[in-house]
Design a protein around this motif. Structure first.
Motif, PDB file in Angstrom:
ATOM      1  N   GLY A 410      38.552  57.618  93.762  1.00 29.68           N
ATOM      2  CA  GLY A 410      37.770  57.480  92.523  1.00 29.68           C
ATOM      3  C   GLY A 410      37.704  58.713  91.717  1.00 29.68           C
ATOM      4  O   GLY A 410      37.554  58.608  90.776  1.00 29.68           O
ATOM      5  N   GLN A 411      38.031  59.891  92.441  1.00 27.69           N
ATOM      6  CA  GLN A 411      38.102  61.083  91.644  1.00 27.69           C
ATOM      7  C   GLN A 411      39.691  61.436  91.024  1.00 27.69           C
ATOM      8  O   GLN A 411      39.837  62.285  90.109  1.00 27.69           O
ATOM      9  N   MET A 412      40.523  60.546  91.652  1.00 30.02           N
ATOM     10  CA  MET A 412      41.946  60.497  90.974  1.00 30.02           C
ATOM     11  C   MET A 412      41.784  59.846  89.564  1.00 30.02           C
ATOM     12  O   MET A 412      41.245  58.705  89.427  1.00 30.02           O
ATOM     13  N   GLU A 413      42.303  60.484  88.584  1.00 26.23           N
ATOM     14  CA  GLU A 413      42.218  59.951  87.223  1.00 26.23           C
ATOM     15  C   GLU A 413      42.799  58.554  87.178  1.00 26.23           C
ATOM     16  O   GLU A 413      42.451  57.748  86.055  1.00 26.23           O
ATOM     17  N   GLY A 414      44.047  58.567  87.537  1.00 23.58           N
ATOM     18  CA  GLY A 414      44.272  56.980  87.672  1.00 23.58           C
ATOM     19  C   GLY A 414      43.430  55.763  88.178  1.00 23.58           C
ATOM     20  O   GLY A 414      43.464  54.912  87.508  1.00 23.58           O
ATOM     21  N   VAL A 415      42.884  56.284  89.004  1.00 21.92           N
ATOM     22  CA  VAL A 415      41.845  55.140  89.880  1.00 21.92           C
ATOM     23  C   VAL A 415      40.548  55.048  88.708  1.00 21.92           C
ATOM     24  O   VAL A 415      40.154  54.327  88.433  1.00 21.92           O
ATOM     25  N   GLU A 416      40.450  56.470  88.339  1.00 23.09           N
ATOM     26  CA  GLU A 416      39.242  56.539  87.425  1.00 23.09           C
ATOM     27  C   GLU A 416      39.477  55.732  86.192  1.00 23.09           C
ATOM     28  O   GLU A 416      38.337  55.003  85.695  1.00 23.09           O
ATOM     29  N   GLU A 417      40.549  55.527  85.807  1.00 23.94           N
ATOM     30  CA  GLU A 417      41.054  54.730  84.383  1.00 23.94           C
ATOM     31  C   GLU A 417      40.474  53.424  84.765  1.00 23.94           C
ATOM     32  O   GLU A 417      40.224  52.779  83.766  1.00 23.94           O
ATOM     33  N   ALA A 418      41.180  52.808  85.860  1.00 25.04           N
ATOM     34  CA  ALA A 418      40.576  51.422  85.974  1.00 25.04           C
ATOM     35  C   ALA A 418      39.488  51.226  86.287  1.00 25.04           C
ATOM     36  O   ALA A 418      38.920  50.126  85.895  1.00 25.04           O
ATOM     37  N   LEU A 419      38.709  52.086  87.154  1.00 26.12           N
ATOM     38  CA  LEU A 419      37.348  51.867  87.039  1.00 26.12           C
ATOM     39  C   LEU A 419      36.595  51.756  85.949  1.00 26.12           C
ATOM     40  O   LEU A 419      35.446  50.970  85.845  1.00 26.12           O
ATOM     41  N   ASP A 635      18.324  45.599  73.428  1.00 25.35           N
ATOM     42  CA  ASP A 635      17.126  44.918  74.214  1.00 25.35           C
ATOM     43  C   ASP A 635      16.794  45.593  75.424  1.00 25.35           C
ATOM     44  O   ASP A 635      15.492  45.836  75.726  1.00 25.35           O
ATOM     45  N   ARG A 636      17.416  46.297  75.854  1.00 27.34           N
ATOM     46  CA  ARG A 636      17.100  47.225  76.885  1.00 27.34           C
ATOM     47  C   ARG A 636      16.655  48.472  76.908  1.00 27.34           C
ATOM     48  O   ARG A 636      16.379  49.432  77.750  1.00 27.34           O
ATOM     49  N   GLY A 637      16.181  48.530  75.510  1.00 28.60           N
ATOM     50  CA  GLY A 637      15.590  49.870  75.185  1.00 28.60           C
ATOM     51  C   GLY A 637      16.435  51.176  75.002  1.00 28.60           C
ATOM     52  O   GLY A 637      15.596  52.305  75.037  1.00 28.60           O
ATOM     53  N   ARG A 638      17.468  50.911  74.901  1.00 29.49           N
ATOM     54  CA  ARG A 638      18.465  52.108  74.494  1.00 29.49           C
ATOM     55  C   ARG A 638      18.654  52.981  75.619  1.00 29.49           C
ATOM     56  O   ARG A 638      18.328  54.324  75.415  1.00 29.49           O
ATOM     57  N   PRO A 639      18.640  52.742  76.921  1.00 33.74           N
ATOM     58  CA  PRO A 639      18.732  53.889  77.965  1.00 33.74           C
ATOM     59  C   PRO A 639      19.861  54.649  77.959  1.00 33.74           C
ATOM     60  O   PRO A 639      21.008  54.221  77.861  1.00 33.74           O
ATOM     61  N   LYS A 640      19.532  55.850  77.772  1.00 36.92           N
ATOM     62  CA  LYS A 640      20.425  56.908  77.698  1.00 36.92           C
ATOM     63  C   LYS A 640      21.628  56.977  78.749  1.00 36.92           C
ATOM     64  O   LYS A 640      22.622  57.215  78.432  1.00 36.92           O
ATOM     65  N   GLU A 641      21.092  56.531  79.930  1.00 39.89           N
ATOM     66  CA  GLU A 641      22.238  56.644  81.274  1.00 39.89           C
ATOM     67  C   GLU A 641      23.022  55.425  80.738  1.00 39.89           C
ATOM     68  O   GLU A 641      24.353  55.588  81.645  1.00 39.89           O
ATOM     69  N   GLU A 642      22.825  54.537  80.146  1.00 33.38           N
ATOM     70  CA  GLU A 642      23.526  53.415  79.914  1.00 33.38           C
ATOM     71  C   GLU A 642      24.594  53.547  78.835  1.00 33.38           C
ATOM     72  O   GLU A 642      25.659  52.748  78.583  1.00 33.38           O
ATOM     73  N   GLN A 643      24.389  54.514  77.907  1.00 33.06           N
ATOM     74  CA  GLN A 643      25.136  54.762  76.536  1.00 33.06           C
ATOM     75  C   GLN A 643      26.578  54.570  77.122  1.00 33.06           C
ATOM     76  O   GLN A 643      27.307  54.324  76.104  1.00 33.06           O
ATOM     77  N   PRO A 644      27.228  55.533  77.946  1.00 28.68           N
ATOM     78  CA  PRO A 644      28.799  55.369  78.225  1.00 28.68           C
ATOM     79  C   PRO A 644      29.038  54.050  78.367  1.00 28.68           C
ATOM     80  O   PRO A 644      30.045  53.693  77.528  1.00 28.68           O
ATOM     81  N   LEU A 645      28.462  53.046  78.958  1.00 31.79           N
ATOM     82  CA  LEU A 645      28.900  51.755  79.003  1.00 31.79           C
ATOM     83  C   LEU A 645      29.161  51.120  77.722  1.00 31.79           C
ATOM     84  O   LEU A 645      29.971  50.358  77.430  1.00 31.79           O
ATOM     85  N   MET A 646      28.002  51.198  77.018  1.00 31.05           N
ATOM     86  CA  MET A 646      27.896  50.537  75.520  1.00 31.05           C
ATOM     87  C   MET A 646      29.091  51.108  74.827  1.00 31.05           C
ATOM     88  O   MET A 646      29.747  50.346  74.147  1.00 31.05           O
ATOM     89  N   GLU A 647      29.110  52.463  74.749  1.00 24.68           N
ATOM     90  CA  GLU A 647      30.051  53.172  73.963  1.00 24.68           C
ATOM     91  C   GLU A 647      31.570  52.660  74.301  1.00 24.68           C
ATOM     92  O   GLU A 647      32.565  52.345  73.231  1.00 24.68           O
ATOM     93  N   TRP A 648      31.838  52.786  75.689  1.00 22.66           N
ATOM     94  CA  TRP A 648      33.178  52.356  76.159  1.00 22.66           C
ATOM     95  C   TRP A 648      33.436  51.120  75.818  1.00 22.66           C
ATOM     96  O   TRP A 648      34.598  50.796  75.079  1.00 22.66           O
ATOM     97  N   ALA A 649      32.472  49.942  75.773  1.00 20.94           N
ATOM     98  CA  ALA A 649      32.641  48.494  75.490  1.00 20.94           C
ATOM     99  C   ALA A 649      33.004  48.438  74.027  1.00 20.94           C
ATOM    100  O   ALA A 649      34.039  47.793  73.695  1.00 20.94           O
ATOM    101  N   CYS A 650      32.503  49.188  73.242  1.00 20.96           N
ATOM    102  CA  CYS A 650      32.435  48.948  71.810  1.00 20.96           C
ATOM    103  C   CYS A 650      33.907  49.500  71.381  1.00 20.96           C
ATOM    104  O   CYS A 650      34.522  48.956  70.434  1.00 20.96           O
ATOM    105  N   ASP A 693      38.983  59.849  77.426  1.00 21.77           N
ATOM    106  CA  ASP A 693      39.088  59.993  78.713  1.00 21.77           C
ATOM    107  C   ASP A 693      37.610  60.381  79.322  1.00 21.77           C
ATOM    108  O   ASP A 693      37.309  60.001  80.369  1.00 21.77           O
ATOM    109  N   ASP A 694      37.065  61.157  78.571  1.00 24.15           N
ATOM    110  CA  ASP A 694      35.597  61.808  79.088  1.00 24.15           C
ATOM    111  C   ASP A 694      34.521  60.558  79.223  1.00 24.15           C
ATOM    112  O   ASP A 694      33.830  60.422  80.143  1.00 24.15           O
ATOM    113  N   LEU A 695      34.820  59.697  78.385  1.00 24.48           N
ATOM    114  CA  LEU A 695      33.938  58.623  78.300  1.00 24.48           C
ATOM    115  C   LEU A 695      34.286  57.603  79.509  1.00 24.48           C
ATOM    116  O   LEU A 695      33.268  57.259  80.062  1.00 24.48           O
ATOM    117  N   GLY A 696      35.477  57.455  79.840  1.00 19.97           N
ATOM    118  CA  GLY A 696      35.687  56.692  80.913  1.00 19.97           C
ATOM    119  C   GLY A 696      35.410  57.395  82.184  1.00 19.97           C
ATOM    120  O   GLY A 696      35.014  56.727  83.098  1.00 19.97           O
TER     121      GLY A 696
END
Length: 809
Positions: A410-419, A635-650, A693-696
């Motif tokens: 998972g630390q390999m960038e190619g795998v990280e991109e798929a994750l 709805d989830r109260g804007r959890p900071k730790e979840e923000q990368p998922l939200m930003e990546w999806a958008c 890439d940093d967001l991923g």
């Protein structure tokens, strides 16, 4: 020159703020008069110019005059140009309701309206059922045994499904069912899907498009009282027979026929229906006791009235009725859920077996369209989300556990991109699943959005499982009891195909239906043109056509100004997602202008330009996904730790939207119009790019680390704690591997410093103890992690003789 600039600014402002026509006309008349005088015209000429403008203004604002001079010729032209709608096309367009898709087609979505909707939530009874009854079912399921050996669910599982009312989730308690909400129904399917696709499909079908759904909405009291309790208890196993060899998605071509005629039934002559049909791909067909059937009904002897061709009709028929043949089983990509063909030859049934009774004869297509929308909104998105969450949980952990070149893969960038894709796309489909279920629970029947969520969820499941299989490598492709992803991977085309194949859904339904159904004016204009009362039709057309013209002008101005400013002037709710909402609103106006222009230029030919309509469908679909993602995050109260998922999806949806715009404009056949559209919608060019890439990197890290965010992302799937279970084994190993990583860092450092000279991985702990680098307890942590890792990466193997016999014995 300054006067010109001011005049243009005023006109743009009037259009941008969508002022009423009379005010627009008044300002325009005054403005033209003043401009003529300012440019050197005499007072008389200026007044004359103003008078001409005033006449035009009167013509536009006095409706009776406008209707006679302008609207009537346009009305006649539209009557000639608009292709006639068949009955099935008309019913499909008018079926269901418009929800958030209408806001996206407005070019100015009301975000506060969306954010103010209550957060989707399960009832206490639904949560208890999930935590208790569904967990018991999941522990009963051995998917390898079901698929590789038995080719069916075990008898005790079938019995449990019946006893616990799994087939009656949507049936109200007064009929003996569970009365679950759409969200509750979806949550049950999602959890079962994370354990067994075969079991999930078996439970899914009776609760989506089938006799229960149709009876609830359209059945007679007698039909409901008789069948619903039996369906709820599992005394009747239902199926619904729609698809045939000659008519899959084209229901109008359905060759199956029913003829109204007299015949003997139970020894008595009655007026009934004589049926002949051939159907295939019917899930639960091989074990069904009650057959829902779609057919074309004809009344050549006029026993029911003057009309001979009554149209598509639905009936409920016990499968033991004489003349019915239940065929052998299909094998849908080795998934052994019950699926197969059936036939009927000269099957005679009473008229009151028509769903809803004889008065519903010929109304079957409308009933199907409304029910299909609900089914697409719930079942397949739930199955897709379950598979996506399983991949997040299992493959994210596997990428931390599995090592290559002495580092977690998972630390390999190619795998990280798929994750990152696995996590971000799963976040998208979970948001769309819950938002759409909430709409159904509010009483909506989302015709267009059901197609959007079915299409987007199953396509993202395809991408997620492809990425997961790439990461799992050999452990993913070698089937056996240890393999978590092989069967979901095999099931991908099933979800893609059923309830409307995705190619058709994308190219014909999402935009083709959405452009008419969700647009504020198009369907109204078409209905006005088709109105038998010419005077009423003319009045309605006049109202909607000129409102449409003003709407398009305003939308074009809004799209252009928003394109110049990046949408930063658009009013949206405050918060961390402000810029996302502004960008989405800006793209909404660009989408509506593009859609309106395409319909104006191409007319009826647009539905045959499926590549173009497919790109518009992708834009609309991703606008909806962004809406769902933001709603979920809020709805989830804007959890900071979840923000990368939200930003990546958008960010991913913004990328798809702009790519779709580019491809649409590059291939639009009228090149001058395409150039003008590009100038109006993207005056500063295309700016969106793939997620950084940093967001991923952050998203991938969330999948590989136990945390509340990882739990929330995968919430609702079955996670066993037993280490004899594949997922339980992975969960156990992940914790042990993370604990051991601290100790392993000490050993690596000691190796680099020359304190330890041992190079074999298995001997490092002992060497560390001998060198005084680590303690005995720490060595045990490493050894336990190594043993757990070995169990996770181990794959199944079988004797050749066993495989020749057809499975693991």
């Amino acid at each position: 020159m300054m006067t010109i600039y001011i005049s243009v600014a005023v006109l743009l402002g009037l259009a941008y703020f969508r002022v009423q026509l009379w005010l627009w006309s008044l300002i325009l008349v005054v403005g033209i008069t003043v401009l003529a005088y300012a440019w050197g015209a005499s007072a008389g000429i200026s007044v004359g110019v103003g008078a001409v403008a005033a006449v035009a203004a009167v013509l536009l604002n006095v409706r009776p005059l406008r209707r006679e001079v302008l609207t009537r010729p346009l009305f006649s032209l539209f009557k000639r140009l608009l292709p006639p709608l068949s009955e099935t096309e008309r019913e499909a367009l008018e079926a269901g309701t418009v929800g958030w898709d209408g806001e996206l087609f407005s070019g100015d979505p009301d975000w506060q309206k969306l954010l103010d909707l209550p957060e989707p939530a399960l009832s206490e009874a639904e949560q208890q059922f999930l935590d208790g009854t569904v967990d018991v079912l999941c522990r009963m399921l051995d998917d390898w045994q079901i698929v590789a050996k038995n080719k069916d669910l075990p008898p005790d599982v079938w019995q449990y499904l019946k006893e616990q009312r799994f087939f009656g989730m949507i049936i109200p308690p007064e009929y003996g069912g569970l009365g679950f909400s759409a969200l509750g129904h979806s949550a049950v399917i999602m959890k079962i899907a994370s354990r067994s696709i075969t079991a999930a499909v078996t439970v899914m079908v009776p609760n989506s498009l089938g006799p229960a759904e149709l009876l609830l909405h359209y059945g007679t009291s007698a039909q409901k009282d008789h069948y619903l309790p039996r369906l709820a208890k599992g005394d009747e196993i239902p199926c619904f027979a729609l698809t045939g060899p000659e008519a899959g998605s084209d229901a109008a071509a359905m060759p199956d026929r029913g003829i109204v005629s007299k015949g003997l039934f139970n020894g008595e002559e009655i007026v009934g229906i004589r049926l002949n049909w051939e159907k295939r791909y019917i899930t639960l067909g091989p074990v069904a006791t009650l057959l829902g059937l779609a057919f074309k009904l004809e009344d050549p002897d006029h026993l029911l009235g003057a009309k001979e061709d009554l149209g598509i009709t639905l009936a409920l028929i016990p499968t033991n009725t004489p003349g019915i043949t239940i065929g052998n089983r299909h094998v849908p990509l080795d998934m052994p859920f019950m699926n197969g063909p059936n036939w009927g030859k000269d099957v005679f049934i009473p008229l009151d077996w028509i769903i809803g009774g004889p008065e519903r004869a010929g109304q079957g297509w409308r009933l199907l369209m409304e029910s299909l929308g609900v089914g697409r909104s719930i079942s397949l998105p739930a199955l897709s989300t379950g598979a996506g969450k399983l991949a997040c949980r299992a493959t994210g952990a596997y990428a931390r556990i599995r090592r290559q070149f002495r580092v977690p893969i998972g630390q390999m960038e190619g795998v990280e991109e798929a994750l990152a894709r696995i996590g971000g796309l799963t976040y998208q489909i979970e948001a769309a699943r819950s938002l759409t279920c909430a709409a159904v629970d509010r009483g909506e029947k989302p015709a267009v959005l059901s197609a959007v969520v079915k299409y987007t969820a199953t396509e993202r499941m395809r991408q997620v499982l492809n990425d997961a299989m790439d990461i799992q490598g050999g452990s993913g492709i070698c089937l056996g009891p240890r393999n978590l992803l092989g069967r979901p991977y095999q099931s991908i085309p099933i979800g893609i195909t059923v309830e409307g194949a995705n190619i058709l859904t994308r190219t014909l339904i999402v935009f083709g239906q959405g452009a008419i159904r969700s647009h504020p004016y198009v369907l109204k204009e078409m209905q006005a043109v088709a109105e038998p009362d010419q005077a009423a039709g003319l009045r309605a057309f006049d109202e909607h056509f000129f409102a449409h013209v003003g709407f398009t002008i305003s939308t074009g101005v809004r799209a252009f100004i928003s394109g110049l400013t990046g949408g930063q002037l658009l009013p949206v709710p405050d918060g961390p997602n402000r810029r996302i909402l502004q960008r989405t609103s800006r793209l909404s106006s660009a989408f509506v202008l593009t859609a309106d222009t395409a319909m104006l230029i191409l007319g009826g030919n647009l539905k045959r330009k499926e590549k173009l309509s497919g790109r518009l469908a992708d834009i609309l679909s991703n606008l909806y996904l962004i809406s769902a993602v933001v709603k979920q995050f809020e709805d989830r109260g804007r959890p900071k730790e979840e923000q990368p998922l939200m930003e990546w999806a958008c960010a991913e949806s913004f990328r798809v939207i702009e790519t779709s715009f580019q491809e649409f404009l590059r291939n639009f056949p009228n090149r001058p119009v395409a150039w003008l559209l590009r100038l109006a919608t993207f005056p500063l060019g295309f700016r969106s790019a793939a997620p950084k890439d940093d967001l991923g990197h952050q998203v991938a890290g969330l999948l590989m680390t136990p945390s509340p965010t990882r739990n929330r992302l995968t919430q609702g799937i079955f996670v066993p704690t037993d280490v004899d279970e594949p997922l339980g084994r992975i969960e156990d190993a992940l914790v042990k591997v993370i604990v051991a990583e601290v100790v392993e860092k000490k050993l690596r450092l000691a190796q680099r410093q020359g304190v330890i000279r041992e190079t074999r991985e298995a001997d490092l702990p002992a060497a560390g103890i001998a060198a005084g680098v680590i303690t005995t307890e720490e060595a045990q942590e490493v050894e336990q992690a190594n043993a757990a890792r070995a169990e996770v990466i181990r794959v199944d193997d079988f004797p050749s003789a066993t495989l020749r016999q057809g499975g693991d014995q």
